[in-house]
Design a protein around this motif. Sequence first.
Motif, PDB file in Angstrom:
ATOM      1  N   ARG A 127       0.794  -1.080  -0.345  1.00  0.00           N
ATOM      2  CA  ARG A 127       0.035   0.025   0.029  1.00  0.00           C
ATOM      3  C   ARG A 127       0.828   1.349  -0.034  1.00  0.00           C
ATOM      4  NH1 ARG A 127      -3.307  -1.622   5.531  1.00  0.00           N
ATOM      5  NH2 ARG A 127      -1.137  -2.191   5.885  1.00  0.00           N
ATOM      6  N   THR A 128       0.290   2.361  -0.718  1.00  0.00           N
ATOM      7  CA  THR A 128       1.068   3.683  -0.477  1.00  0.00           C
ATOM      8  C   THR A 128       1.100   3.965   1.045  1.00  0.00           C
ATOM      9  OG1 THR A 128       0.021   4.520  -2.431  1.00  0.00           O
ATOM     10  CG2 THR A 128       0.657   6.117  -0.876  1.00  0.00           C
ATOM     11  N   MET A 129       2.427   4.524   1.359  1.00  0.00           N
ATOM     12  CA  MET A 129       2.687   4.688   2.659  1.00  0.00           C
ATOM     13  C   MET A 129       2.743   6.084   3.137  1.00  0.00           C
ATOM     14  SD  MET A 129       5.548   1.855   3.349  1.00  0.00           S
ATOM     15  CE  MET A 129       5.911   1.936   1.615  1.00  0.00           C
ATOM     16  N   ILE A 130       2.304   6.702   4.180  1.00  0.00           N
ATOM     17  CA  ILE A 130       2.214   8.050   4.446  1.00  0.00           C
ATOM     18  C   ILE A 130       3.070   8.236   5.839  1.00  0.00           C
ATOM     19  CG2 ILE A 130       1.151  10.049   5.170  1.00  0.00           C
ATOM     20  CD1 ILE A 130      -1.502   8.791   3.904  1.00  0.00           C
ATOM     21  N   LEU A 131       4.071   9.079   5.824  1.00  0.00           N
ATOM     22  CA  LEU A 131       5.077   9.281   7.179  1.00  0.00           C
ATOM     23  C   LEU A 131       5.005  10.984   7.414  1.00  0.00           C
ATOM     24  CD1 LEU A 131       8.364   7.105   6.109  1.00  0.00           C
ATOM     25  CD2 LEU A 131       6.123   6.430   7.687  1.00  0.00           C
ATOM     26  N   TYR A 132       5.151  11.210   8.724  1.00  0.00           N
ATOM     27  CA  TYR A 132       5.597  12.537   9.224  1.00  0.00           C
ATOM     28  C   TYR A 132       7.007  12.568   9.355  1.00  0.00           C
ATOM     29  CZ  TYR A 132       0.518  13.523   9.802  1.00  0.00           C
ATOM     30  OH  TYR A 132      -0.728  13.873   9.665  1.00  0.00           O
ATOM     31  N   GLU A 133       7.834  13.763   9.240  1.00  0.00           N
ATOM     32  CA  GLU A 133       9.049  13.748   9.566  1.00  0.00           C
ATOM     33  C   GLU A 133       9.379  15.265   9.751  1.00  0.00           C
ATOM     34  OE1 GLU A 133      11.494  13.133  11.326  1.00  0.00           O
ATOM     35  OE2 GLU A 133      12.002  11.286  10.267  1.00  0.00           O
ATOM     36  N   ALA A 134      10.252  15.332  10.958  1.00  0.00           N
ATOM     37  CA  ALA A 134      10.897  16.925  11.015  1.00  0.00           C
ATOM     38  C   ALA A 134      11.931  17.280   9.859  1.00  0.00           C
ATOM     39  CB  ALA A 134      11.437  16.871  12.459  1.00  0.00           C
ATOM     40  N   PRO A 135      11.718  18.519   9.714  1.00  0.00           N
ATOM     41  CA  PRO A 135      12.837  18.914   8.627  1.00  0.00           C
ATOM     42  C   PRO A 135      14.202  18.515   8.684  1.00  0.00           C
ATOM     43  CG  PRO A 135      11.799  20.875   9.676  1.00  0.00           C
ATOM     44  CD  PRO A 135      11.056  19.521  10.237  1.00  0.00           C
ATOM     45  N   HIS A 136      14.870  18.662   9.991  1.00  0.00           N
ATOM     46  CA  HIS A 136      16.078  18.485  10.435  1.00  0.00           C
ATOM     47  C   HIS A 136      16.526  16.985  10.069  1.00  0.00           C
ATOM     48  CE1 HIS A 136      13.979  17.682  14.166  1.00  0.00           C
ATOM     49  NE2 HIS A 136      15.358  17.019  14.583  1.00  0.00           N
ATOM     50  N   ARG A 137      15.619  16.113  10.274  1.00  0.00           N
ATOM     51  CA  ARG A 137      15.874  14.588  10.103  1.00  0.00           C
ATOM     52  C   ARG A 137      15.448  14.091   8.774  1.00  0.00           C
ATOM     53  NH1 ARG A 137      13.302  14.454  15.212  1.00  0.00           N
ATOM     54  NH2 ARG A 137      11.305  13.504  14.316  1.00  0.00           N
ATOM     55  N   LEU A 138      15.016  14.853   7.959  1.00  0.00           N
ATOM     56  CA  LEU A 138      14.527  14.565   6.435  1.00  0.00           C
ATOM     57  C   LEU A 138      15.660  13.742   5.833  1.00  0.00           C
ATOM     58  CD1 LEU A 138      12.359  14.443   4.120  1.00  0.00           C
ATOM     59  CD2 LEU A 138      13.252  16.459   3.331  1.00  0.00           C
ATOM     60  N   LYS A 174      12.622  23.774   5.265  1.00  0.00           N
ATOM     61  CA  LYS A 174      12.184  24.301   6.487  1.00  0.00           C
ATOM     62  C   LYS A 174      10.674  23.957   6.372  1.00  0.00           C
ATOM     63  CE  LYS A 174      14.958  28.703   6.390  1.00  0.00           C
ATOM     64  NZ  LYS A 174      14.874  29.963   6.385  1.00  0.00           N
ATOM     65  N   GLY A 175       9.811  23.846   7.698  1.00  0.00           N
ATOM     66  CA  GLY A 175       8.445  23.513   7.587  1.00  0.00           C
ATOM     67  C   GLY A 175       8.282  22.093   7.781  1.00  0.00           C
ATOM     68  N   GLU A 176       7.146  22.094   8.083  1.00  0.00           N
ATOM     69  CA  GLU A 176       6.341  20.612   8.496  1.00  0.00           C
ATOM     70  C   GLU A 176       6.540  19.866   7.221  1.00  0.00           C
ATOM     71  OE1 GLU A 176       5.965  19.745  11.555  1.00  0.00           O
ATOM     72  OE2 GLU A 176       6.396  21.724  12.364  1.00  0.00           O
ATOM     73  N   ILE A 177       6.714  18.498   7.356  1.00  0.00           N
ATOM     74  CA  ILE A 177       6.707  17.543   6.293  1.00  0.00           C
ATOM     75  C   ILE A 177       6.218  16.281   6.327  1.00  0.00           C
ATOM     76  CG2 ILE A 177       8.480  16.102   5.031  1.00  0.00           C
ATOM     77  CD1 ILE A 177      10.574  18.331   5.553  1.00  0.00           C
ATOM     78  N   THR A 178       5.198  15.972   5.172  1.00  0.00           N
ATOM     79  CA  THR A 178       4.683  14.770   5.245  1.00  0.00           C
ATOM     80  C   THR A 178       5.287  13.981   3.928  1.00  0.00           C
ATOM     81  OG1 THR A 178       2.589  15.804   5.977  1.00  0.00           O
ATOM     82  CG2 THR A 178       2.599  13.626   4.875  1.00  0.00           C
ATOM     83  N   LEU A 179       5.496  12.630   4.119  1.00  0.00           N
ATOM     84  CA  LEU A 179       6.090  11.770   3.055  1.00  0.00           C
ATOM     85  C   LEU A 179       5.151  10.807   2.651  1.00  0.00           C
ATOM     86  CD1 LEU A 179       9.603  10.993   4.595  1.00  0.00           C
ATOM     87  CD2 LEU A 179       9.082  13.045   3.275  1.00  0.00           C
ATOM     88  N   VAL A 180       5.057  10.767   1.181  1.00  0.00           N
ATOM     89  CA  VAL A 180       3.955   9.792   0.615  1.00  0.00           C
ATOM     90  C   VAL A 180       4.833   9.011  -0.320  1.00  0.00           C
ATOM     91  CG1 VAL A 180       1.795   9.397  -0.757  1.00  0.00           C
ATOM     92  CG2 VAL A 180       2.229  11.562   0.501  1.00  0.00           C
TER      93      VAL A 180
END
Length: 278
Positions: free
Chosen positions: A154-165, A213-219
């Motif tokens: 399935r398609t996966m969705i993650l959250y991540e902080a910018p400094h850990r991207l 910068k900013g909040e990040i969502t990965l798909v």
Amino acid sequence: MGQLYIVATPIGNLQDITPRALEILSQVDLIAAEDTRHTGRLLEHFQIKTPQVSFHQHNVAQRLPLLLNRLQQGQRLALVSDAGLPGVADPGYELIRVGIDHQIAICPIPGANAALTALVASGLPMDRFTFEGFLPRKASHRRDRLQELAQESRTMILYEAPHRLRKTLRDLADSFGGDRPIVIARELTKRYEEFWRGSLTQALVNYGEKDPKGEITLVIGGYGGQPNSMEEYQWQDHLRDRLEQGIPLSQATRELAQEMGLSRRKLYQAALKLNLEN
């Protein structure tokens, strides 16, 4: 008995809050907020005077008895996080669970959510998906989790902080392979909203020098299978057009995979199977 409202708040643009959410926030007896300063700015913007109490991961044990007591006395409480739906990669689950266990009425007030906002604009399959929140911080736990997800279809969705991207992109590429498609959604609903689309290898190049910068969502695209049937007629026609122009198959599949958010390896293998090279 009282009532607990689970209220979604904006993930960026304040206009995304619903009239119903504003009505509830103005009428309840108390708002349990992840950060009272952050929520205070939202309340001030909409001229809401309801009192707040902090409720976050570091004071759950202290606050739960207080909030439950208020609910059992018949008060109406609203639960909010800093952004989006409370309890989704945010504090809140404990209060909701305790409320249910004590027969408190739970009323969700839906609204903005970063995971679904990123998914619907990603261009990746959304008929089946999984939300993974934040990956574990500890390296060994992180590797184990990514190993479990490596063959997730399935398609996966993650959250991540910018400094850990960048570290997360490296870990994903190591576990999933560099050709896996990914969409990096940044600053959703805000002025500098951005969607970057490509492969994990390309993402590492694009974000290789500095943290965004900013909040990040990965798909992230799922593992296995051929391109889905909804896309099949599109990629075949586009690939044939490129091949007729004399573009080599390897180059054509690489370009098309980036444009359509598909796996270059899967496109290449599917093209060979369908004998599109000739």
